[in-house]
Design a protein around this motif. Sequence first.
Motif, mmCIF file in Angstrom:
data_model
loop_
_atom_site.group_PDB
_atom_site.id
_atom_site.type_symbol
_atom_site.label_atom_id
_atom_site.label_comp_id
_atom_site.label_asym_id
_atom_site.label_seq_id
_atom_site.Cartn_x
_atom_site.Cartn_y
_atom_site.Cartn_z
ATOM 1 N N ASN A 174 0.816 -1.212 0.000
ATOM 2 C CA ASN A 174 0.000 0.000 0.000
ATOM 3 C C ASN A 174 0.845 1.256 0.000
ATOM 4 O O ASN A 174 0.587 2.193 -0.755
ATOM 5 C CB ASN A 174 -0.894 0.047 1.249
ATOM 6 C CG ASN A 174 -2.132 -0.802 1.073
ATOM 7 O OD1 ASN A 174 -2.560 -1.052 -0.059
ATOM 8 N ND2 ASN A 174 -2.701 -1.248 2.169
ATOM 9 N N ASP A 211 -18.884 0.561 4.607
ATOM 10 C CA ASP A 211 -17.520 1.080 4.796
ATOM 11 C C ASP A 211 -17.208 1.374 6.252
ATOM 12 O O ASP A 211 -16.039 1.455 6.638
ATOM 13 C CB ASP A 211 -17.324 2.365 3.982
ATOM 14 C CG ASP A 211 -17.462 2.124 2.498
ATOM 15 O OD1 ASP A 211 -16.672 1.336 1.965
ATOM 16 O OD2 ASP A 211 -18.372 2.703 1.872
ATOM 17 N N ARG A 232 -14.506 -0.281 8.321
ATOM 18 C CA ARG A 232 -13.140 -0.275 7.800
ATOM 19 C C ARG A 232 -12.444 1.078 7.827
ATOM 20 O O ARG A 232 -11.256 1.168 7.515
ATOM 21 C CB ARG A 232 -13.149 -0.808 6.357
ATOM 22 C CG ARG A 232 -13.718 -2.219 6.268
ATOM 23 C CD ARG A 232 -13.355 -2.877 4.988
ATOM 24 N NE ARG A 232 -11.903 -2.962 4.802
ATOM 25 C CZ ARG A 232 -11.338 -3.338 3.675
ATOM 26 N NH1 ARG A 232 -12.083 -3.640 2.634
ATOM 27 N NH2 ARG A 232 -10.023 -3.398 3.572
ATOM 28 N N ILE A 233 -13.169 2.145 8.203
ATOM 29 C CA ILE A 233 -12.547 3.467 8.009
ATOM 30 C C ILE A 233 -11.374 3.762 8.941
ATOM 31 O O ILE A 233 -10.644 4.707 8.708
ATOM 32 C CB ILE A 233 -13.567 4.623 8.091
ATOM 33 C CG1 ILE A 233 -14.286 4.598 9.426
ATOM 34 C CG2 ILE A 233 -14.544 4.614 6.932
ATOM 35 C CD1 ILE A 233 -14.968 5.908 9.690
ATOM 36 N N GLU A 274 -8.972 1.634 9.242
ATOM 37 C CA GLU A 274 -7.829 0.914 8.670
ATOM 38 C C GLU A 274 -6.928 1.887 7.918
ATOM 39 O O GLU A 274 -7.399 2.861 7.340
ATOM 40 C CB GLU A 274 -8.314 -0.142 7.664
ATOM 41 C CG GLU A 274 -8.964 -1.329 8.313
ATOM 42 C CD GLU A 274 -9.543 -2.289 7.271
ATOM 43 O OE1 GLU A 274 -9.112 -2.264 6.097
ATOM 44 O OE2 GLU A 274 -10.444 -3.047 7.647
ATOM 45 N N TYR A 323 -7.578 3.259 4.189
ATOM 46 C CA TYR A 323 -8.938 2.982 3.718
ATOM 47 C C TYR A 323 -9.684 4.293 3.516
ATOM 48 O O TYR A 323 -9.772 5.119 4.419
ATOM 49 C CB TYR A 323 -9.707 2.095 4.704
ATOM 50 C CG TYR A 323 -10.985 1.571 4.067
ATOM 51 C CD1 TYR A 323 -10.940 0.453 3.245
ATOM 52 C CD2 TYR A 323 -12.194 2.231 4.237
ATOM 53 C CE1 TYR A 323 -12.081 -0.011 2.619
ATOM 54 C CE2 TYR A 323 -13.350 1.765 3.615
ATOM 55 C CZ TYR A 323 -13.277 0.652 2.810
ATOM 56 O OH TYR A 323 -14.409 0.205 2.188
ATOM 57 N N ARG A 324 -10.217 4.487 2.313
ATOM 58 C CA ARG A 324 -10.992 5.685 2.016
ATOM 59 C C ARG A 324 -12.238 5.300 1.269
ATOM 60 O O ARG A 324 -12.206 4.424 0.416
ATOM 61 C CB ARG A 324 -10.156 6.640 1.159
ATOM 62 C CG ARG A 324 -9.135 7.396 1.994
ATOM 63 C CD ARG A 324 -8.016 7.932 1.173
ATOM 64 N NE ARG A 324 -7.143 6.870 0.724
ATOM 65 C CZ ARG A 324 -5.981 7.076 0.145
ATOM 66 N NH1 ARG A 324 -5.556 8.277 -0.062
ATOM 67 N NH2 ARG A 324 -5.240 6.056 -0.222
ATOM 68 N N LYS A 372 -11.639 7.563 -2.946
ATOM 69 C CA LYS A 372 -10.213 7.923 -3.069
ATOM 70 C C LYS A 372 -10.026 9.297 -3.672
ATOM 71 O O LYS A 372 -9.234 10.107 -3.185
ATOM 72 C CB LYS A 372 -9.495 6.888 -3.944
ATOM 73 C CG LYS A 372 -8.941 5.790 -3.089
ATOM 74 C CD LYS A 372 -7.747 5.127 -3.715
ATOM 75 C CE LYS A 372 -7.207 4.227 -2.653
ATOM 76 N NZ LYS A 372 -6.091 3.495 -2.810
ATOM 77 N N GLY A 432 -5.450 9.254 4.053
ATOM 78 C CA GLY A 432 -6.067 7.982 4.408
ATOM 79 C C GLY A 432 -5.482 7.369 5.667
ATOM 80 O O GLY A 432 -5.764 6.225 6.005
ATOM 81 N N SER A 467 -6.509 6.129 11.384
ATOM 82 C CA SER A 467 -5.718 5.070 12.043
ATOM 83 C C SER A 467 -4.857 5.689 13.132
ATOM 84 O O SER A 467 -4.707 5.109 14.215
ATOM 85 C CB SER A 467 -4.784 4.326 11.100
ATOM 86 O OG SER A 467 -5.200 4.390 9.797
#
Length: 259
Positions: free
Chosen positions: A41, A199, A202-203, A205, A208-209, A212, A222, A226
């Motif tokens: 990533n 979503d 997962r946001i 993470e 994660y967007r 994008k 992004g 986190s």
Amino acid sequence: LELNLVPIHPEGSEFAGVLLVLQDVSAIRRLERMRSEFVANVSHELKTPITAVKGFAETLLGGAVNDPETAKSFLQIIYDESDRLNRLIGDILELSKIESRRVPLVFSPVEVDSFIEKSVKLVESEAARKHIALAVDMEPGLYVEADEDRLRQIVMNLLSNGINYTPEGGRVSLRVEGIGDDHIRISISDTGIGIPKKDLPRIFERFYRVDKARSRSSGGTGLGLSIVKHLVELHKGTISVTSEVGVGSTFVIELPVLQ
Ligand code: ADP
């Protein structure tokens, strides 16, 4: 499960045998997978701005530099993409430091009232530019034990996201209240675009967007959420989110109060 055979030869003994070792390696494998996904990533995220910088520089060198108008707009792109690269690297380093506990947090009593007032001041101009109203509703007299700079980073990040993902003329509100006698709750709500149900889990993470292109155009990396989640956990707190598409989102942090 991984199976290992370990030969054993006790000294001075005729008897030799083998030891069967069964080990659950799923946690190790999962960590390895996460690490290699992260590296992939990161490489991908770094490549995008670098490709743009290189491409526009090449076009300039190929002759576009002679047209002042074109040259100026290409240079602006190169500048913006370098800036983005800088932010990205800053966030990656920050996240890695926090994850490996290389940032010692310095805890001291923080008076929530004045702390929030100062933090909100820092996003006032950002909000004004989008004609977004900022509302603060605070229960007075609350204290938490926190690393003030890190707590500011948490609150600013959530306020900035609220402003970023809310259309012009909307509203971002911050509310602070005591819950029971041992926690405080800070809620940051916006009247923005919201986050689809699928979503939501997962946001937090890395990278994660939901969208994008939108995150990119608003300068997002992004990594903000986190970092926020890690910092909240280092304060022994929790963070959660509720949201409805087209209506808005609310991020809720709960932190232990100063005993
Ligand atoms: P970014 O740099 O992309 O803003 P974050 O880690 O801060 O990264 O947030 C991850 C994603 O969560 C964002 O790209 C966006 O899709 C979504 N998001 C975060 N905050 C909000 C919000 N207040 N309203 C709507 N979507 C949000």
